[in-house]
Motif scaffolding. Structure first.
Motif, PDB file in Angstrom:
ATOM      1  N   LEU A  28      27.329   7.710 -31.262  1.00 21.33           N
ATOM      2  CA  LEU A  28      27.113   6.872 -30.075  1.00 21.33           C
ATOM      3  C   LEU A  28      26.164   5.892 -30.188  1.00 21.33           C
ATOM      4  O   LEU A  28      26.019   5.224 -29.088  1.00 21.33           O
ATOM      5  CB  LEU A  28      26.861   7.829 -29.044  1.00 21.33           C
ATOM      6  CG  LEU A  28      27.889   8.940 -28.727  1.00 21.33           C
ATOM      7  CD1 LEU A  28      27.578   9.786 -27.347  1.00 21.33           C
ATOM      8  CD2 LEU A  28      29.543   8.363 -28.357  1.00 21.33           C
ATOM      9  N   LEU A  29      25.332   5.741 -31.136  1.00 17.63           N
ATOM     10  CA  LEU A  29      24.171   4.801 -31.195  1.00 17.63           C
ATOM     11  C   LEU A  29      24.509   3.529 -32.296  1.00 17.63           C
ATOM     12  O   LEU A  29      24.794   4.013 -33.406  1.00 17.63           O
ATOM     13  CB  LEU A  29      23.032   5.729 -31.705  1.00 17.63           C
ATOM     14  CG  LEU A  29      22.419   6.525 -30.830  1.00 17.63           C
ATOM     15  CD1 LEU A  29      21.464   7.117 -31.274  1.00 17.63           C
ATOM     16  CD2 LEU A  29      22.358   5.963 -29.195  1.00 17.63           C
ATOM     17  N   ILE A  40      21.748   6.188 -25.635  1.00 15.31           N
ATOM     18  CA  ILE A  40      23.218   6.238 -25.829  1.00 15.31           C
ATOM     19  C   ILE A  40      23.803   5.696 -24.442  1.00 15.31           C
ATOM     20  O   ILE A  40      24.826   5.027 -24.706  1.00 15.31           O
ATOM     21  CB  ILE A  40      23.402   7.888 -25.413  1.00 15.31           C
ATOM     22  CG1 ILE A  40      22.995   8.368 -26.919  1.00 15.31           C
ATOM     23  CG2 ILE A  40      24.751   8.015 -25.211  1.00 15.31           C
ATOM     24  CD1 ILE A  40      23.130  10.158 -26.807  1.00 15.31           C
TER      25      ILE A  40
END
Length: 599
Positions: free
Chosen positions: A134-135, A412
Motif C-alpha cells: 500500500l506504500l 498508507i
C-alpha cells in the motif's frame, strides 16, 4: 531440484541463502556482526527496562529472535529485536497482571510474545501481508526520511551528555535547544560522542570503509574511558548480566491468555506494520523483493522463539538495521554473528560494556540512520513529479508530528489519497489523425493532428468510478460544445463521439449511471456514442447492469480505426493501404512511419 527442496527453500529462506551463499559475503557479514554487537547489548537492555522488565530479558529477546529470523526471515539484512515503540504497550499489558512480581512479569512477557508470534504466523499463512503493497515509492522515501530524523532527534541529548523528557520530535527539538543554551552539555561525554562521529567519518570516507569505523570508535572510546576513569563522570551503558537464555513461562494461567488477547493483536499489528514497511523499503533499495506474508510469518516465528526463552515481543529495528546496512551486511549471517557475540560476552566477559559511554552509542546510531535519509531521491521526485514530492514530504511530517507507528497509517492514508486523486482527475484528451501516420494521436501533444469531420474522438485514461463519473460526463459534454464552437462555417456538425475506452479498466454503478445520462444527452442532440476497444470484463459489467439493449454490439468496435471507418462510411487511404489495421508489426500491408512521441 526436487519439488520438496524448492518448497523448503521457499518457506525456510535461511536454507535458500545458505545454499546460494557467496564467499565474498563472508567478511562483510562478519564485519557487520562485529559492528552490530556494539548496539545490540545496550539497546536490548534499555528497551527491556522501558517495558518494565529486567534488563537481561532484553538480551534474550535479542539473541533468540535473531537466530530464528536468520532461518525463517525473508529479508537479507533486516535486524530484529526489542523496539522502543513496543515497550510502552508491553508494559501496559503485563505490569497490571504481574502484581509486582518480577518472575511473573517475565512469564507474561514471554506468553505475550508467543501469542503475538502465533497471530503473525497465522496471518502470514493466510497471505495478509499485502499491507506493504500500500506504500508507493515517494511515500516510502518520506517515511524513511522521517524515521531517520526522529531517531537523530532522540539521540542528540545522549550525544551531548544530558537528558530530556521526550514529548515528541517537535517539542524535543525545543527542549534540546534549551538544554544547549542552558549549559547542560556534559563536555567529556560530548567530546567522546562527537569524536566518535569524526572517527566514523574518517574511516568511511578517507579509508573507504575497508576498516569498520564504528567498531574502531566504540573500542577506542571504551579504552579511553577505562584508562582515564571517565566512567565516574560520564553516563555509561554498564555491564551485561551473566547467563544463558532459559525458558521462563511458569505460573501462566488460561485467564492470562484471555487478558492478553487484545494487547497481542495490537502488538502484532504494530510490529508487522513497522517491520513490513522497513523490510520492503530496504529490499527496494537493494533491488530485491520481499513477500509481506513471508515477512509476517518469519517475524512470528522469531517472536515465538524469543517468548519461549525469556524474551518479549520484538519487531524490526529502525536504528540497528541501518547499522548493519552501513557496515556492508550481505545476509542474515551478520545478525547471527551479532547474536553469538552477545551470547559469548554474557557467558565469558559480561563486564565488557561497563566502559561504553552512552554518548558514543548515540553517535553510532546517528551515523547509522543518516544513511536512511534520501535527499537526492526527494530532489529527483521534485523535478519529475511535484505531487509525488509533496506526498513524500507529507509522509515525513506525519512521522515527525504523530510518531513512527501512527506515521505508517498516515503514509498508507496518503497512498490512498494519491490513488484517488490520480483516478479522480486523470489525464484525458482528444485524438486526431496525422497525415500518413497510422493511428490516432493526442491533439494536445501533437497540434498537427486533425479532427475528422463530424467525428470527435476522446480518450479517458482511468477507470470510471463514483468520484470521477460526473467529471467524465461534464468533460465529454464540454468537448462536444467546444467542437461545435471551433467548427468552421459549412463544416459538418459532430454526429459521432468515439470513446477510446481501452484505458478504462472498470466502471462502477455510479459511473454507469453517468454514462447512461451522457448517452441520453448526446442522443437528444443527434450524436451517437461509440465505445471503441472496450475490455471484455467492462462489457460484462455493462451487460450485468442491463445495458445490452442500449449499447448493442455495433457500438463496441474493436479499434478506434474501425469505429472511424464505420461512422464515416469510408476507409482511410492516406497511409497507403485500405482500412486502419491494428498497430502490430505483423499486420498486413506496407509499414507506415512511426507515430510521434507521446501520442
Amino acid at each position: 531440484m526436487t519439488a520438496a527442496v524448492r518448497t523448503l527453500r521457499r518457506w525456510i529462506p535461511g536454507l535458500d541463502v545458505a545454499l546460494g551463499y557467496k564467499r565474498a559475503w563472508l567478511w562483510p557479514d562478519i564485519r557487520s556482526g562485529l559492528v552490530l554487537t556494539a548496539l545490540l547489548v545496550p539497546a536490548g537492555m534499555g528497551y527491556a527496562e522501558a517495558a518494565g522488565l529486567p534488563a537481561y530479558t532484553g538480551l534474550y529477546a535479542t539473541i533468540i529472535p535473531l537466530l530464528a529470523y536468520a532461518v525463517f526471515g525473508p529479508s537479507r539484512i533486516l535486524v530484529i529485536g526489542p523496539d522502543s515503540s513496543l515497550a510502552p504497550i508491553i508494559a501496559a499489558a503485563i505490569l497490571p497482571l504481574a502484581l509486582g512480581s518480577e518472575e511473573r512479569s517475565v512469564a507474561l512477557a514471554g506468553l505475550l510474545a508467543i501469542m503475538v508470534g502465533t497471530i503473525l504466523v497465522l496471518a502470514g499463512g493466510l497471505r495478509l501481508g499485502f499491507v506493504t503493497d500500500l506504500l508507493s515509492k515517494p511515500i516510502r522515501i518520506g517515511y524513511l526520511n522521517g524515521i531517520a530524523l526522529v531517531v537523530i532527534i532522540s539521540q542528540l541529548p545522549k550525544l551531548l551528555g544530558f537528558s530530556i523528557d521526550s514529548l515528541g520530535p517537535v517539542r524535543d527539538v525545543a527542549s534540546i535547544a534549551e538544554g544547549i543554551t542552558g549549559g547542560e552539555i556534559d563536555v567529556p561525554a560530548a567530546l567522546l560522542g562527537v569524536g566518535s562521529i569524526a572517527v566514523i567519518l574518517v574511516f568511511r570516507y578517507v579509508w573507504g570503509g575497508r576498516i569498520p569505523g564504528v567498531f574502531v570508535a566504540v573500542a577506542g572510546a571504551m579504552m579511553v574511558t577505562a584508562v582515564f576513569g571517565l566512567d565516574r563522570i560520564v553516563p555509561v551503558v554498564g555491564a551485561m548480566p551473566q547467563g544463558l537464555p532459559t525458558p521462563a513461562l511458569g505460573e501462566i494461567k488460561w485467564a492470562d491468555v484471555a487478558a492478553l488477547a487484545a494487547p497481542a493483536v495490537g502488538v502484532a499489528l504494530i510490529a508487522f506494520a513497522d517491520t513490513g514497511v522497513l523490510s520492503r523499503t530496504l529490499a527496494a533499495r537493494r533491488g530485491e523483493k520481499v513477500s509481506g506474508s513471508r515477512e509476517m510469518a518469519g517475524l512470528g516465528i522469531a517472536n515465538i522463539a524469543g517468548g519461549l526463552f525469556g524474551g518479549f515481543p520484538i519487531s524490526a529495528s529502525t536504528s540497528r538495521t541501518p547499522v548493519a546496512e552501513a557496515a556492508g551486511a550481505r545476509s542474515q549471517l551478520a545478525g547471527v554473528v551479532g547474536a553469538l557475540l552477545v551470547l559469548a560476552f554474557m557467558v565469558l566477559i559480561p563486564g565488557v560494556t561497563r566502559f561504553l559511554p552512552e554518548s558514543v552509542l548515540a553517535a553510532v546510531v546517528i551515523m547509522a540512520v543518516i544513511g536512511l535519509i534520501d535527499f537526492s531521491g526527494l530532489i529527483r521526485l521534485w523535478k519529475v513529479d511535484r505531487w509525488d514530492a509533496v506526498l513524500s514530504l507529507a509522509s515525513s511530517l506525519g512521522v515527525l508530528l504523530v510518531g513512527v507507528l501512527a506515521g505508517i497509517l498516515v503514509s498508507i492514508g496518503l497512498s490512498f489519497i494519491a490513488f484517488v486523486v490520480d483516478s479522480w482527475r486523470p489525464y484525458r484528451t482528444e485524438l486526431g489523425r496525422i497525415a500518413e501516420v497510422r493511428g490516432y494521436h493526442d491533439r494536445v501533444r501533437n497540434p498537427e493532428a486533425e479532427r475528422i469531420p463530424g467525428v470527435l474522438i476522446l480518450r479517458w485514461d482511468a477507470r470510471l468510478f463514483f468520484a470521477n463519473g460526473g467529471i467524465f460526463d461534464d468533460w465529454v459534454r464540454s468537448m462536444v460544445e467546444k467542437a461545435a464552437k471551433d467548427a468552421e462555417p459549412g463544416a459538418p456538425a459532430i454526429h459521432t463521439v468515439i470513446l477510446a475506452a481501452e484505458p478504462i479498466t472498470d466502471i462502477d454503478t455510479t459511473a454507469m449511471d453517468e454514462l447512461v445520462e451522457l448517452d441520453e444527452y448526446l442522443t437528444q442532440r443527434g450524436i451517437r456514442l461509440v465505445l471503441a476497444e472496450v475490455k471484455g470484463p467492462v462489457r460484462d459489467i455493462m451487460r450485468k447492469h442491463g445495458l445490452g439493449t442500449r449499447f448493442p454490439p455495433d457500438r463496441f468496435p474493436p479499434t478506434v480505426g474501425a469505429a472511424v471507418d464505420a461512422e464515416t462510411g469510408s476507409l482511410r487511404s492516406d497511409i497507403g493501404d485500405v482500412g486502419e489495421p491494428a498497430d502490430d508489426e505483423n499486420a498486413e500491408g506496407p509499414r507506415d512511419p512511426q507515430p510521434p512521441a507521446g501520442s
